[in-house]
Design an enzyme around this catalytic site. Structure first.
Site, PDB file in Angstrom:
ATOM      1  N   HIS A   1       0.830  -1.211   0.000  1.00 37.70           N
ATOM      2  CA  HIS A   1       0.000   0.000   0.000  1.00 37.70           C
ATOM      3  C   HIS A   1       0.864   1.261   0.000  1.00 37.70           C
ATOM      4  O   HIS A   1       1.987   1.268   0.514  1.00 37.70           O
ATOM      5  CB  HIS A   1      -1.005   0.002   1.153  1.00 37.70           C
ATOM      6  CG  HIS A   1      -0.428  -0.015   2.541  1.00 37.70           C
ATOM      7  ND1 HIS A   1      -0.106   1.140   3.207  1.00 37.70           N
ATOM      8  CD2 HIS A   1      -0.143  -1.026   3.392  1.00 37.70           C
ATOM      9  CE1 HIS A   1       0.349   0.831   4.418  1.00 37.70           C
ATOM     10  NE2 HIS A   1       0.351  -0.479   4.553  1.00 37.70           N
TER      11      HIS A   1
ATOM     12  N   ASP B   1      -0.402   4.359   1.141  1.00 34.59           N
ATOM     13  CA  ASP B   1      -0.780   5.336   2.158  1.00 34.59           C
ATOM     14  C   ASP B   1      -0.021   5.083   3.459  1.00 34.59           C
ATOM     15  O   ASP B   1       0.457   3.980   3.712  1.00 34.59           O
ATOM     16  CB  ASP B   1      -2.293   5.300   2.415  1.00 34.59           C
ATOM     17  CG  ASP B   1      -2.808   3.915   2.790  1.00 34.59           C
ATOM     18  OD1 ASP B   1      -2.338   2.918   2.204  1.00 34.59           O
ATOM     19  OD2 ASP B   1      -3.671   3.821   3.685  1.00 34.59           O
TER      20      ASP B   1
ATOM     21  N   ASP C   1       6.241   1.022   7.254  1.00 36.99           N
ATOM     22  CA  ASP C   1       4.861   0.642   6.924  1.00 36.99           C
ATOM     23  C   ASP C   1       4.290   1.581   5.872  1.00 36.99           C
ATOM     24  O   ASP C   1       3.784   2.626   6.201  1.00 36.99           O
ATOM     25  CB  ASP C   1       4.011   0.670   8.200  1.00 36.99           C
ATOM     26  CG  ASP C   1       2.612   0.150   7.985  1.00 36.99           C
ATOM     27  OD1 ASP C   1       2.309  -0.341   6.894  1.00 36.99           O
ATOM     28  OD2 ASP C   1       1.804   0.267   8.918  1.00 36.99           O
TER      29      ASP C   1
ATOM     30  N   GLU D   1      -5.094   1.438   2.481  1.00 42.38           N
ATOM     31  CA  GLU D   1      -5.056   0.229   3.314  1.00 42.38           C
ATOM     32  C   GLU D   1      -5.305   0.582   4.768  1.00 42.38           C
ATOM     33  O   GLU D   1      -5.990  -0.136   5.492  1.00 42.38           O
ATOM     34  CB  GLU D   1      -3.704  -0.476   3.159  1.00 42.38           C
ATOM     35  CG  GLU D   1      -3.647  -1.864   3.804  1.00 42.38           C
ATOM     36  CD  GLU D   1      -3.235  -1.848   5.270  1.00 42.38           C
ATOM     37  OE1 GLU D   1      -3.414  -2.879   5.930  1.00 42.38           O
ATOM     38  OE2 GLU D   1      -2.752  -0.818   5.776  1.00 42.38           O
ATOM     39  N   GLU D   2      -4.761   1.710   5.206  1.00 42.79           N
ATOM     40  CA  GLU D   2      -4.765   2.032   6.642  1.00 42.79           C
ATOM     41  C   GLU D   2      -6.168   2.297   7.193  1.00 42.79           C
ATOM     42  O   GLU D   2      -6.377   2.204   8.391  1.00 42.79           O
ATOM     43  CB  GLU D   2      -3.869   3.255   6.915  1.00 42.79           C
ATOM     44  CG  GLU D   2      -2.383   3.029   6.634  1.00 42.79           C
ATOM     45  CD  GLU D   2      -1.702   2.121   7.669  1.00 42.79           C
ATOM     46  OE1 GLU D   2      -2.370   1.700   8.630  1.00 42.79           O
ATOM     47  OE2 GLU D   2      -0.508   1.834   7.484  1.00 42.79           O
TER      48      GLU D   2
ATOM     49  N   GLU E   1       4.067  -6.012   4.041  1.00 44.64           N
ATOM     50  CA  GLU E   1       3.943  -5.335   5.338  1.00 44.64           C
ATOM     51  C   GLU E   1       5.194  -5.717   6.123  1.00 44.64           C
ATOM     52  O   GLU E   1       5.826  -6.731   5.807  1.00 44.64           O
ATOM     53  CB  GLU E   1       2.699  -5.817   6.106  1.00 44.64           C
ATOM     54  CG  GLU E   1       1.347  -5.430   5.504  1.00 44.64           C
ATOM     55  CD  GLU E   1       0.981  -3.971   5.640  1.00 44.64           C
ATOM     56  OE1 GLU E   1       1.738  -3.212   6.290  1.00 44.64           O
ATOM     57  OE2 GLU E   1      -0.050  -3.575   5.080  1.00 44.64           O
TER      58      GLU E   1
ATOM     59  N   HIS F   1       3.906   3.017  12.466  1.00 40.23           N
ATOM     60  CA  HIS F   1       3.014   4.019  13.101  1.00 40.23           C
ATOM     61  C   HIS F   1       3.688   4.738  14.279  1.00 40.23           C
ATOM     62  O   HIS F   1       2.999   5.382  15.060  1.00 40.23           O
ATOM     63  CB  HIS F   1       1.704   3.383  13.615  1.00 40.23           C
ATOM     64  CG  HIS F   1       0.907   2.664  12.558  1.00 40.23           C
ATOM     65  ND1 HIS F   1      -0.413   2.310  12.734  1.00 40.23           N
ATOM     66  CD2 HIS F   1       1.229   2.229  11.317  1.00 40.23           C
ATOM     67  CE1 HIS F   1      -0.860   1.682  11.664  1.00 40.23           C
ATOM     68  NE2 HIS F   1       0.129   1.620  10.780  1.00 40.23           N
TER      69      HIS F   1
HETATM   70 ZN   LIG Z   1       0.798  -1.298   6.459  1.00 37.68          ZN
END
Ligand SMILES: [Zn+2]
Length: 378
Positions: free
Chosen positions: A80, A82, A110, A144-145, A168, A353
């Site tokens: 992903h 985003d 991520d 995705e998030e 991931e 994150h």
């Molecule tokens: Zn991710």
């Protein structure tokens, strides 16, 4: 900053902000995936890969690259574009910094690290004139998030592949099973009245109290039921409550938001049905339709994608390990559409994150080497 083309690629991706607006209506520079998608599109084309760019939400595209090698089988490589928000970061989020063998910045781990490793693994092989053992579809997916919209869009528009790898941060391990998640709101309704005359109203917060008592008991009971050998039990948590206007008004509405982690094979209907049964005998509640439902997944240990990827990882890293994860990914969507897909990528979910997100560059290079080895015709 570096002459290493893979590190350069990752640094470029991190330097282009692509923060997911998470349904908060945020737009403008820094939000959404279109700029990073344009970069990925240009990168693939520069390496001779035909692409399609499709908006899956306004201004928020998936980029799909397709390499037809005439092989029988097709491999999907997806990561992903985003990232989560960067406001709480303690390092410059979009000025990638190289330090101590790491690259720092939002999305480095991520999951732009996976995206860079997949792109570079494939394109460096093509540049070297290498032959492919399979056709390859590369998807740089949006959203995705928040709601997995990019992956949903891809399968809704006829994506076909024989197996898939979703990028991931797994520390180069193969995740062949993970939980899913269903989230929805439960509301109770009452009748507003002056708080000096509570008997004239119906208190929605008291009604919710009965609902919460049942939800707690149901969540506790889940712990002892249907233990998955890799994932343990399903779970339920109530995370948000809202209700009441002022202390001198009997509240006429209260809502809670529920997060139910599901095991592979559990459907949304089953999940909602079980919670409805748990609330039987309590009156005055209603469910909103789920605002998020992504299935869990489990790919058998002996499945070709696990076998092939294990072989490639062992060749690069010496050994391969296969495990399970608690978080949900786009792999739930692809498995649901009949494409056996595992999760694999460089970096550690512990750094995802976080306030100073980083990725280990050795991991990054190993992941690209694994992808290259996986797709190479030996
Ligand atoms: Zn991710």
């Amino acid at each position: 900053m570096t002459s290493d083309p893979l590190v350069r690629l990752l640094a470029d991706l991190v330097a282009i902000p692509s923060v997911n607006p998470m349904g908060r209506g945020k737009t403008g520079p820094g939000y959404s995936e279109h700029e990073v998608a344009a970069y990925v599109d240009a990168y693939l084309r520069r390496h001779g890969v035909g692409t399609r760019v499709n908006d899956v939400l306004p201004g928020r595209p998936n980029v799909t690259g397709f390499i037809d090698s005439g092989a029988e089988k097709t491999l999907l490589l997806e990561a992903h574009c985003d990232t989560v928000q960067a406001e709480s970061m303690t390092i410059p989020p979009f000025s990638p910094e190289l330090r101590d063998g790491r690259l720092y910045g939002r999305g480095s781990c991520d999951t732009k690290g996976s995206l860079a490793a997949f792109l570079y693994g494939v394109c460096s092989h093509l540049d070297a004139g290498g032959r492919l053992r399979c056709n390859v579809i590369v998807i740089a997916a949006a959203d995705e998030e928040y709601q997995f919209t990019g992956a949903r869009h891809a399968v809704a528009h006829g994506l076909k592949a024989d197996f898939g790898i979703v990028g991931e941060p797994t520390r180069l391990r193969i995740v062949r099973a993970h939980k899913g998640v269903t989230r929805w709101r439960i509301a109770t309704r009452g009748v507003a009245a002056h708080s000096a005359y509570p008997e004239r109203g119906v208190n929605a917060i008291y009604a919710m109290g009965h609902v919460l008592d049942r939800l707690e008991r149901y969540g506790n009971a889940l712990r002892g039921s249907a233990i998955h050998p890799l994932l343990g039990p399903a779970s339920l948590s109530t995370g948000v409550i809202e209700g009441g206007e002022a202390v001198n008004i009997v509240p006429d509405r209260c809502t809670v938001e529920v997060d139910r982690r599901t095991l592979p094979g559990e459907t949304t209907e089953e999940v909602l049905g079980a919670v409805r049964s748990a609330l039987e005998g309590v009156s005055g509640w209603e469910f909103d339709p789920p605002h998020l439902a992504v299935a869990g997944m489990e790919v058998p240990e002996e499945s070709p994608v696990v076998r092939l990827l294990s072989g490639a990882i062992a060749g690069v890293c010496g050994e391969a390990s296969v495990e399970a994860a608690q978080y949900a990914t786009d792999a739930g969507i692809y498995n649901g559409a009949g494409i056996p897909s595992v999760v694999f990528g460089p970096g550690d979910i512990a750094q995802a994150h976080t306030a100073e997100e980083w990725i280990d560059l050795e991991d990054l290079h190993a992941a690209a080497a694994v992808v290259r080895s996986l797709i190479s015709q030996q």
